[in-house]
Motif scaffolding. Structure first.
Motif, PDB file in Angstrom:
ATOM      1  N   LEU A  11       3.197  32.083  60.228  1.00 29.72           N
ATOM      2  CA  LEU A  11       2.696  30.784  60.671  1.00 29.72           C
ATOM      3  C   LEU A  11       3.145  29.670  59.735  1.00 29.72           C
ATOM      4  CD1 LEU A  11      -0.886  31.648  61.934  1.00 29.72           C
ATOM      5  CD2 LEU A  11       1.161  31.178  63.260  1.00 29.72           C
ATOM      6  N   GLU A  12       2.999  29.905  58.419  1.00 26.48           N
ATOM      7  CA  GLU A  12       3.300  28.832  57.470  1.00 26.48           C
ATOM      8  C   GLU A  12       4.709  28.909  56.919  1.00 26.48           C
ATOM      9  OE1 GLU A  12       0.588  27.560  54.306  1.00 26.48           O
ATOM     10  OE2 GLU A  12      -0.852  28.891  55.278  1.00 26.48           O
ATOM     11  N   PHE A  13       5.213  30.140  56.732  1.00 28.75           N
ATOM     12  CA  PHE A  13       6.482  30.308  56.023  1.00 28.75           C
ATOM     13  C   PHE A  13       7.550  30.880  56.943  1.00 28.75           C
ATOM     14  CE2 PHE A  13       3.190  30.345  52.850  1.00 28.75           C
ATOM     15  CZ  PHE A  13       3.702  29.506  51.875  1.00 28.75           C
ATOM     16  N   LEU A  14       7.585  30.404  58.181  1.00 24.13           N
ATOM     17  CA  LEU A  14       8.543  30.975  59.135  1.00 24.13           C
ATOM     18  C   LEU A  14       9.971  30.602  58.764  1.00 24.13           C
ATOM     19  CD1 LEU A  14       8.778  32.685  61.583  1.00 24.13           C
ATOM     20  CD2 LEU A  14       8.611  30.665  63.011  1.00 24.13           C
ATOM     21  N   LEU A  15      10.193  29.339  58.392  1.00 27.77           N
ATOM     22  CA  LEU A  15      11.557  28.904  58.062  1.00 27.77           C
ATOM     23  C   LEU A  15      12.107  29.644  56.845  1.00 27.77           C
ATOM     24  CD1 LEU A  15      13.853  27.039  58.835  1.00 27.77           C
ATOM     25  CD2 LEU A  15      12.913  25.346  57.267  1.00 27.77           C
ATOM     26  N   PRO A  16      11.347  29.714  55.718  1.00 32.59           N
ATOM     27  CA  PRO A  16      11.847  30.516  54.590  1.00 32.59           C
ATOM     28  C   PRO A  16      12.121  31.966  54.985  1.00 32.59           C
ATOM     29  CG  PRO A  16       9.989  29.207  53.907  1.00 32.59           C
ATOM     30  CD  PRO A  16      10.101  29.018  55.378  1.00 32.59           C
ATOM     31  N   PHE A  17      11.292  32.503  55.866  1.00 32.07           N
ATOM     32  CA  PHE A  17      11.487  33.886  56.304  1.00 32.07           C
ATOM     33  C   PHE A  17      12.832  34.040  57.011  1.00 32.07           C
ATOM     34  CE2 PHE A  17      10.933  37.293  59.406  1.00 32.07           C
ATOM     35  CZ  PHE A  17      10.519  38.305  58.578  1.00 32.07           C
ATOM     36  N   GLU A  18      13.148  33.070  57.900  1.00 37.60           N
ATOM     37  CA  GLU A  18      14.428  33.141  58.619  1.00 37.60           C
ATOM     38  C   GLU A  18      15.595  32.959  57.651  1.00 37.60           C
ATOM     39  OE1 GLU A  18      14.879  34.025  61.592  1.00 37.60           O
ATOM     40  OE2 GLU A  18      12.785  34.095  62.197  1.00 37.60           O
ATOM     41  N   ILE A  19      15.420  32.048  56.685  1.00 33.71           N
ATOM     42  CA  ILE A  19      16.482  31.837  55.687  1.00 33.71           C
ATOM     43  C   ILE A  19      16.699  33.118  54.892  1.00 33.71           C
ATOM     44  CG2 ILE A  19      17.102  30.536  53.621  1.00 33.71           C
ATOM     45  CD1 ILE A  19      15.607  28.167  54.811  1.00 33.71           C
ATOM     46  N   ALA A  20      15.590  33.820  54.577  1.00 36.97           N
ATOM     47  CA  ALA A  20      15.704  35.079  53.829  1.00 36.97           C
ATOM     48  C   ALA A  20      16.500  36.103  54.631  1.00 36.97           C
ATOM     49  CB  ALA A  20      14.318  35.609  53.500  1.00 36.97           C
ATOM     50  N   SER A  21      16.299  36.113  55.961  1.00 37.29           N
ATOM     51  CA  SER A  21      17.048  37.081  56.767  1.00 37.29           C
ATOM     52  C   SER A  21      18.534  36.750  56.743  1.00 37.29           C
ATOM     53  CB  SER A  21      16.506  37.106  58.187  1.00 37.29           C
ATOM     54  OG  SER A  21      16.881  35.946  58.871  1.00 37.29           O
ATOM     55  N   PHE A  22      18.861  35.448  56.735  1.00 36.59           N
ATOM     56  CA  PHE A  22      20.268  35.064  56.626  1.00 36.59           C
ATOM     57  C   PHE A  22      20.842  35.469  55.281  1.00 36.59           C
ATOM     58  CE2 PHE A  22      20.085  32.380  60.389  1.00 36.59           C
ATOM     59  CZ  PHE A  22      21.360  32.555  60.865  1.00 36.59           C
ATOM     60  N   LEU A  23      20.019  35.304  54.230  1.00 35.43           N
ATOM     61  CA  LEU A  23      20.460  35.684  52.876  1.00 35.43           C
ATOM     62  C   LEU A  23      20.810  37.165  52.841  1.00 35.43           C
ATOM     63  CD1 LEU A  23      20.665  34.716  49.870  1.00 35.43           C
ATOM     64  CD2 LEU A  23      18.418  35.718  49.594  1.00 35.43           C
ATOM     65  N   LEU A  24      19.947  37.992  53.455  1.00 36.81           N
ATOM     66  CA  LEU A  24      20.212  39.435  53.457  1.00 36.81           C
ATOM     67  C   LEU A  24      21.481  39.753  54.230  1.00 36.81           C
ATOM     68  CD1 LEU A  24      16.681  40.985  53.819  1.00 36.81           C
ATOM     69  CD2 LEU A  24      18.224  41.164  51.909  1.00 36.81           C
ATOM     70  N   LEU A  25      21.665  39.048  55.370  1.00 33.85           N
ATOM     71  CA  LEU A  25      22.881  39.271  56.173  1.00 33.85           C
ATOM     72  C   LEU A  25      24.115  38.927  55.340  1.00 33.85           C
ATOM     73  CD1 LEU A  25      24.053  39.961  58.960  1.00 33.85           C
ATOM     74  CD2 LEU A  25      23.986  37.536  59.467  1.00 33.85           C
ATOM     75  N   ALA A  26      24.049  37.761  54.667  1.00 44.05           N
ATOM     76  CA  ALA A  26      25.183  37.341  53.831  1.00 44.05           C
ATOM     77  C   ALA A  26      25.442  38.368  52.737  1.00 44.05           C
ATOM     78  CB  ALA A  26      24.905  35.971  53.229  1.00 44.05           C
ATOM     79  N   ALA A  27      24.359  38.923  52.149  1.00 40.71           N
ATOM     80  CA  ALA A  27      24.517  39.914  51.082  1.00 40.71           C
ATOM     81  C   ALA A  27      25.194  41.171  51.615  1.00 40.71           C
ATOM     82  CB  ALA A  27      23.160  40.252  50.478  1.00 40.71           C
ATOM     83  N   ILE A  28      24.798  41.610  52.815  1.00 40.48           N
ATOM     84  CA  ILE A  28      25.410  42.813  53.391  1.00 40.48           C
ATOM     85  C   ILE A  28      26.898  42.595  53.606  1.00 40.48           C
ATOM     86  CG2 ILE A  28      25.476  44.294  55.418  1.00 40.48           C
ATOM     87  CD1 ILE A  28      22.505  43.631  55.801  1.00 40.48           C
ATOM     88  N   VAL A  29      27.241  41.463  54.273  1.00 43.11           N
ATOM     89  CA  VAL A  29      28.649  41.177  54.553  1.00 43.11           C
ATOM     90  C   VAL A  29      29.429  41.037  53.252  1.00 43.11           C
ATOM     91  CG1 VAL A  29      30.224  39.528  55.617  1.00 43.11           C
ATOM     92  CG2 VAL A  29      28.081  40.092  56.739  1.00 43.11           C
ATOM     93  N   GLY A  30      28.837  40.330  52.286  1.00 41.03           N
ATOM     94  CA  GLY A  30      29.511  40.138  51.004  1.00 41.03           C
ATOM     95  C   GLY A  30      29.755  41.444  50.288  1.00 41.03           C
ATOM     96  N   ALA A  31      28.750  42.323  50.280  1.00 37.56           N
ATOM     97  CA  ALA A  31      28.903  43.600  49.573  1.00 37.56           C
ATOM     98  C   ALA A  31      30.020  44.425  50.196  1.00 37.56           C
ATOM     99  CB  ALA A  31      27.585  44.371  49.606  1.00 37.56           C
ATOM    100  N   VAL A  32      30.085  44.439  51.526  1.00 38.68           N
ATOM    101  CA  VAL A  32      31.152  45.203  52.189  1.00 38.68           C
ATOM    102  C   VAL A  32      32.507  44.606  51.856  1.00 38.68           C
ATOM    103  CG1 VAL A  32      32.110  45.820  54.433  1.00 38.68           C
ATOM    104  CG2 VAL A  32      29.670  46.013  54.038  1.00 38.68           C
TER     105      VAL A  32
END
Lengths: 99, 168
Positions: free
Chosen positions: B139-160
């Motif tokens: 409810l309160e931290f939805l935007l940071p949560f979505e940004i965190a998911s993008f961060l994880l995606l970027a980390a996965i792609v970067g690591a590969v």
């Protein structure tokens, strides 16, 4: 058990992690020490969140864990790439930019 | 509760000290895993049950497995490991750490944090169960949560991308 106790425990773990980062040359142990430092910050966040009386501190810890997971993935990828290039995990021998 | 705090605090500090002085990477990783378990126990004592579960699952589980995987993949020989050992703890580092800790304890005392017990907010603070944390998170931290998911995606792609062997 007070907030102060938990914060001092977090500070102690942070200091130990800092010592590991500064005094070790094995890059894997440097990364492990970084994890220790991130975790101690998370512990402090949780303690202060308890004092504030809402769950914001705990949600901050959640985001710290997310960032730590991303950091570990990238850090270990860099270690593997470095090992392929120089066959070492010695931080003193990562001096390619000098040449 | 206080007894458990001291038990897990002493255990965490001892395991952390052992971890940063080990020559063997696998031993260091396992000691750090013990530190994570102790921190999870501290979360339980602060009623942050969700965080305790996540700490054990993500840190002591996933991140440690990743570490052990890489340590065993690199397969350092004895000679290299011995060469890397170097000076364990410099006196200067220990003095610096002691100063840092003294300053911290002093600051914490000045701020009066030793007078605030854990759980001082009583029923004002909801227990850190999955449902309560999720409600605030979505409810309160939805935007940071979505940004965190993008961060994880970027980390996965970067690591590969970083570890990929270049086909030349």
């Amino acid at each position: 058990m007070t907030v102060g106790h938990v914060v001092v425990l977090a500070g102690t773990l942070f200091t130990i992690g800092m010592l590991g980062v500064l005094s070790r040359r094995n890059i894997l142990i440097v990364l492990l020490s970084l994890e220790l430092m991130l975790n101690s910050a998370a512990l402090a966040f949780c303690a202060f969140g308890d004092m504030a009386g809402n769950l914001d501190g705990q949600i901050m810890v959640f985001f710290v864990i997310v960032v730590a997971a991303a950091e570990v993935a990238i850090g270990l990828a860099i270690v593997i790439a470095l090992f392929r290039l120089r066959v070492t995990v010695d931080t003193d021998r990562v001096d390619l930019l000098k040449q | 509760m206080t007894a458990f705090f001291w038990l897990f605090a002493v255990l965490a500090v001892a395991a952390a000290m052992l971890a940063i002085t080990r020559r063997n990477g696998v031993a260091a990783a396992l000691w750090v895993a013990l530190v994570f378990v102790c921190i999870a126990a501290q979360f339980v004592l602060m009623r942050a049950y969700f965080l305790a579960a996540v700490e054990v699952l993500v840190y002591a589980g996933a991140i440690m497995v990743l570490f052990l995987f890489v340590i065993m993949l690199l397969n350092l020989d004895e000679k290299e490991a011995a060469r890397l050992e170097g000076p364990r703890l410099h006196a200067a580092g220990v003095v610096l750490a002691a100063l840092f800790l003294t300053g911290l304890v002093f600051t914490v005392r000045e701020a009066g944090l030793f007078e605030v017990p854990i759980g001082s907010q009583g029923s004002m603070l909801p227990a850190g169960e999955t449902g309560n944390v999720a409600r605030d998170l979505f409810l309160e931290f939805l935007l940071p949560f979505e940004i965190a998911s993008f961060l994880l995606l970027a980390a996965i792609v970067g690591a590969v991308l970083i570890t990929k062997r270049r086909l030349t």
